[in-house]
Structure formats: structure tokens, C-alpha cells
Design an enzyme around this catalytic site. Structure first.
Site, PDB file in Angstrom:
ATOM      1  N   PRO A   1       0.839  -1.211   0.000  1.00  0.00           N
ATOM      2  CA  PRO A   1       0.000   0.000   0.000  1.00  0.00           C
ATOM      3  C   PRO A   1       0.865   1.248   0.000  1.00  0.00           C
ATOM      4  O   PRO A   1       1.885   1.316   0.690  1.00  0.00           O
ATOM      5  CB  PRO A   1      -0.777  -0.121   1.321  1.00  0.00           C
ATOM      6  CG  PRO A   1       0.112  -0.932   2.213  1.00  0.00           C
ATOM      7  CD  PRO A   1       0.795  -1.911   1.297  1.00  0.00           C
ATOM      8  N   MET A   2       0.464   2.249  -0.781  1.00  0.00           N
ATOM      9  CA  MET A   2       1.165   3.529  -0.818  1.00  0.00           C
ATOM     10  C   MET A   2       0.146   4.640  -0.930  1.00  0.00           C
ATOM     11  O   MET A   2      -0.658   4.661  -1.870  1.00  0.00           O
ATOM     12  CB  MET A   2       2.141   3.589  -2.002  1.00  0.00           C
ATOM     13  CG  MET A   2       3.348   2.691  -1.882  1.00  0.00           C
ATOM     14  SD  MET A   2       4.412   2.818  -3.340  1.00  0.00           S
ATOM     15  CE  MET A   2       3.433   1.896  -4.543  1.00  0.00           C
TER      16      MET A   2
ATOM     17  N   GLN B   1      -7.083  -1.016   3.414  1.00  0.00           N
ATOM     18  CA  GLN B   1      -6.283  -0.670   4.600  1.00  0.00           C
ATOM     19  C   GLN B   1      -6.867   0.533   5.334  1.00  0.00           C
ATOM     20  O   GLN B   1      -7.222   1.539   4.714  1.00  0.00           O
ATOM     21  CB  GLN B   1      -4.836  -0.369   4.205  1.00  0.00           C
ATOM     22  CG  GLN B   1      -3.924  -0.202   5.423  1.00  0.00           C
ATOM     23  CD  GLN B   1      -2.519   0.221   5.059  1.00  0.00           C
ATOM     24  OE1 GLN B   1      -2.296   1.377   4.706  1.00  0.00           O
ATOM     25  NE2 GLN B   1      -1.573  -0.708   5.148  1.00  0.00           N
TER      26      GLN B   1
ATOM     27  N   CYS C   1       2.590   3.900   9.391  1.00  0.00           N
ATOM     28  CA  CYS C   1       2.704   5.139   8.619  1.00  0.00           C
ATOM     29  C   CYS C   1       3.453   6.207   9.419  1.00  0.00           C
ATOM     30  O   CYS C   1       3.075   6.521  10.559  1.00  0.00           O
ATOM     31  CB  CYS C   1       1.325   5.649   8.231  1.00  0.00           C
ATOM     32  SG  CYS C   1       1.393   7.111   7.177  1.00  0.00           S
TER      33      CYS C   1
ATOM     34  N   LYS D   1       0.142  -4.071   9.175  1.00  0.00           N
ATOM     35  CA  LYS D   1       1.353  -3.526   8.556  1.00  0.00           C
ATOM     36  C   LYS D   1       2.125  -2.788   9.638  1.00  0.00           C
ATOM     37  O   LYS D   1       1.587  -1.870  10.272  1.00  0.00           O
ATOM     38  CB  LYS D   1       0.984  -2.575   7.418  1.00  0.00           C
ATOM     39  CG  LYS D   1       2.175  -1.951   6.675  1.00  0.00           C
ATOM     40  CD  LYS D   1       2.843  -2.934   5.743  1.00  0.00           C
ATOM     41  CE  LYS D   1       4.065  -2.321   5.051  1.00  0.00           C
ATOM     42  NZ  LYS D   1       3.708  -1.321   4.026  1.00  0.00           N
TER      43      LYS D   1
ATOM     44  N   GLY E   1      10.601  -2.933   1.643  1.00  0.00           N
ATOM     45  CA  GLY E   1      11.672  -1.990   1.903  1.00  0.00           C
ATOM     46  C   GLY E   1      12.883  -2.281   1.051  1.00  0.00           C
ATOM     47  O   GLY E   1      13.493  -3.336   1.168  1.00  0.00           O
TER      48      GLY E   1
ATOM     49  N   GLY F   1       6.750  -1.675  -3.124  1.00  0.00           N
ATOM     50  CA  GLY F   1       6.191  -0.340  -3.030  1.00  0.00           C
ATOM     51  C   GLY F   1       6.741   0.564  -4.117  1.00  0.00           C
ATOM     52  O   GLY F   1       6.406   0.433  -5.284  1.00  0.00           O
ATOM     53  N   ARG F   2       7.643   1.465  -3.727  1.00  0.00           N
ATOM     54  CA  ARG F   2       8.120   2.491  -4.664  1.00  0.00           C
ATOM     55  C   ARG F   2       8.803   1.899  -5.895  1.00  0.00           C
ATOM     56  O   ARG F   2       8.865   2.555  -6.938  1.00  0.00           O
ATOM     57  CB  ARG F   2       9.058   3.448  -3.930  1.00  0.00           C
ATOM     58  CG  ARG F   2       8.316   4.369  -2.953  1.00  0.00           C
ATOM     59  CD  ARG F   2       9.258   5.283  -2.186  1.00  0.00           C
ATOM     60  NE  ARG F   2      10.107   4.542  -1.266  1.00  0.00           N
ATOM     61  CZ  ARG F   2      11.148   5.071  -0.632  1.00  0.00           C
ATOM     62  NH1 ARG F   2      11.479   6.336  -0.844  1.00  0.00           N
ATOM     63  NH2 ARG F   2      11.852   4.345   0.212  1.00  0.00           N
TER      64      ARG F   2
END
Length: 318
Positions: free
Chosen positions: A16-17, A70, A100, A139, A201, A224-225
Site C-alpha cells: 500500500p502507498m 487498509q 505510517c 502492517k 523496503g 512499493g516504490r
């Protein structure tokens, strides 16, 4: 892998982002190989009162299942009510965000702030598990900061409270997204619990995903990214992990096709005004490798509609 009652085809998933993993983007990632996709974090208090924007962010469809919705919060009753809404929307799993690092969330005692209070997390998990029939996951991060690693304790307590899976971002809350991740914390969590463990990560290329799984022993990796502008990473990593044929890097025309699908999806999903505001950032992720990227970046700032954007893509993605 199974997360509660939900079967996951392979270990390559979408993390999730916030402001990225909206419904159009999740569809692209699902089509390009992600086995499980997760929506962006939504405030539980807004979800519980069925705020229009919150419900919009929780849009889903059978096309993207299995999919995760989420939420974040710190009140057991509100989190339980919000989780019921997530289930009603049709998500396969509800995920509770305790990682977060956004300041406004930390200031409210939510998100990553809860990494300093394992008992509070356990109570939240227990309340949500009692409220819904779909699997409940969490998370987390390694801990509040470099000096305090609470991930293992939290994972154990969450498992006892009924959590079906734990996803560990291998950085501390204080670290946010700065500096390298410590994948060893994911390995320690995996050794401490019986439920599936995902981790994230520092996974920027397909080979990173394979190395992550090998080094941590995790059941899955959440990208993610590394998938922003490169959703093909899911196909590529899946092929490496499952022993399939190597997936080549996308051609320029393939990048253009997927970018247009995503942008058209965002115009349908958000409406014209917000989609135009989001357009430069979304498009530039896909255009980074263009030899004349700087020109494209400047040109996309002036785009006013989809027709103009299609013309721009035809000009630069040749």
C-alpha cells in the site's frame, strides 16, 4: 500461501502507498502480475461514518481480487466499525496500518505512533477480528526508532489476537523512507510467528525481490516504490521466483500503452479536475527513462485533458 481463508497465487504482492495505490493503479499491477494488491491507507474514523471521499478510496471490484483494504486509527470500536465497511465494499482482507510515519498521524497517536505500544495494537487487532469475517492483517515497521525494535513482540501479540498475516516494512518509524532497510528484522519476525509474514523496503528491481525472499525467509514480498512507473516488476519478479521464462523490459510502446490505461482510469475514477492535477507526477514516473525526459516533464505541466495527453504520449513515446 494462504492468508486466513484467502489463497495467494505467488509471493509477489503490491504494497500500500498513500496517493498511489488507487483502484486504477491496482488494476494495472494486478494485470502485470501482482498476486495481491492493497489500497492506500484510509482514516478509520472517516470510513466508519461513511465519508464520501473515504468510500471512494475504498472502491474495489471482483477484477482485482484478492484485494486488501487498509485503515488506520487507534480506537478499537471505530476500527471495528470501519473494518465492517471495508468488508461490505468487497475487499478480501482488511489491513490495519501501524506503520505510517506521516506526522499528522503520529500526532494523533495513530499509524507508526502505535509501534511504541504493542498492547494497544493487540487490542485493536482483537476488536477488528471479532467484528469481521474476512482475514485481518497488520502492517508494521521494525519499531519506533533505531533503539527500540518492537516488531517481534507486536507480531506475536497480533497472532494471539487473531491476525492472519503480518507485513513488516524493514525500517523504523523515525527512519521513515530515508536510508537502507534492515531486512534482518523481517527474518526475526518470520521466526517468531506461525502466520504468514510479508516484508517490504528496498525492493527496486525484480532481482531484489528474489534476494529479499531468500535472505528473510518471508512468505512474500510487498513491492512499493519500486513499481512506480515500472509495474512490470511484478511479472519479472514472479518469473524469477517461480522459474518461469525471463520477462524482458517493456518496450517504449508498451510503456505508453500502460501509462495511457492508467491515466484514462484516473480520469474516470477521480474526475477531470483532480486527474489533471495528478497527471504530471503519474506520467513522469513512466517517462523517467526517455532521452528527452526534461522536455516531457515541462510539456506535461500544460496538459488540460486526455486528448492533449494522448497527443503528448504519441510524440514522446516513439
Amino acid at each position: 500461501m494462504r492468508i486466513g481463508t484467502v489463497a495467494i497465487a505467488h509471493p509477489i504482492t503490491l504494497a500500500p502507498m498513500e496517493e498511489h495505490t488507487n483502484y486504477p493503479f491496482r488494476l494495472v499491477c494486478k494485470q502485470l502480475g501482482a498476486s495481491l494488491v492493497c489500497g492506500e491507507r484510509v482514516d478509520a474514523c472517516d470510513v466508519a461514518k461513511r465519508d464520501r471521499r473515504a468510500i471512494k478510496l475504498l472502491h474495489t471490484s471482483p477484477t482485482e481480487r484478492p484485494a486488501v483494504g487498509q485503515i488506520s486509527g487507534n480506537d478499537p470500536h471505530i476500527m471495528a466499525d470501519a473494518a465492517k465497511v471495508v468488508a461490505e465494499q468487497g475487499f478480501s482482507i482488511v489491513d490495519l496500518n501501524f506503520e505510517c510515519p506521516i506526522r499528522r498521524l503520529i500526532g494523533r497517536g495513530e499509524g507508526g505512533a502505535l509501534m511504541a505500544d504493542p498492547t494497544a495494537i493487540a487490542k485493536l487487532v482483537e476488536s477488528v477480528v471479532r467484528a469481521v469475517d474476512i482475514p485481518v492483517t497488520i502492517k508494521i515497521r521494525s519499531g519506533p526508532d533505531a533503539e527500540r525494535e518492537t516488531a517481534v513482540e507486536i507480531a506475536r501479540l497480533a497472532e494471539q489476537a487473531g491476525a492472519a498475516m503480518v507485513d513488516v516494512h524493514a525500517r523504523s518509524v523515525a527512519q521513515s523512507y530515508v536510508g537502507g532497510p534492515d531486512w534482518s528484522v523481517v527474518a526475526r519476525v518470520k521466526q517468531a510467528v506461525q502466520i504468514p509474514v510479508l516484508g517490504s523496503g528496498g525492493v527496486r528491481e525484480a532481482a531484489d525481490a528474489v534476494r529479499f525472499l531468500n535472505e528473510t525467509g518471508a512468505d512474500g514480498v510487498a513491492i512499493g516504490r519500486g513499481c512506480l512507473g515500472n509495474p512490470w516488476i511484478f511479472q519479472q519478479a514472479r518469473a524469477l521466483v517461480t522459474g518461469g521464462a525471463i520477462v524482458a523490459a517493456p518496450s517504449v510502446s508498451e510503456k505508453a500503452r500502460v501509462l495511457l490505461q492508467l491515466v484514462e482510469g484516473e480520469f474516470d475514477f477521480y474526475g477531470h479536475h483532480l486527474a489533471v492535477k495528478r497527471l504530471p507526477r503519474v506520467a513522469c514516473y513512466f517517462a523517467k527513462s526517455l532521452p528527452n525526459f526534461a522536455e516531457f516533464r515541462d510539456a506535461v505541466q500544460g496538459i488540460k485533458n486526455v486528448v492533449e495527453f494522448k497527443r503528448l504520449v504519441r510524440e514522446y513515446f516513439r
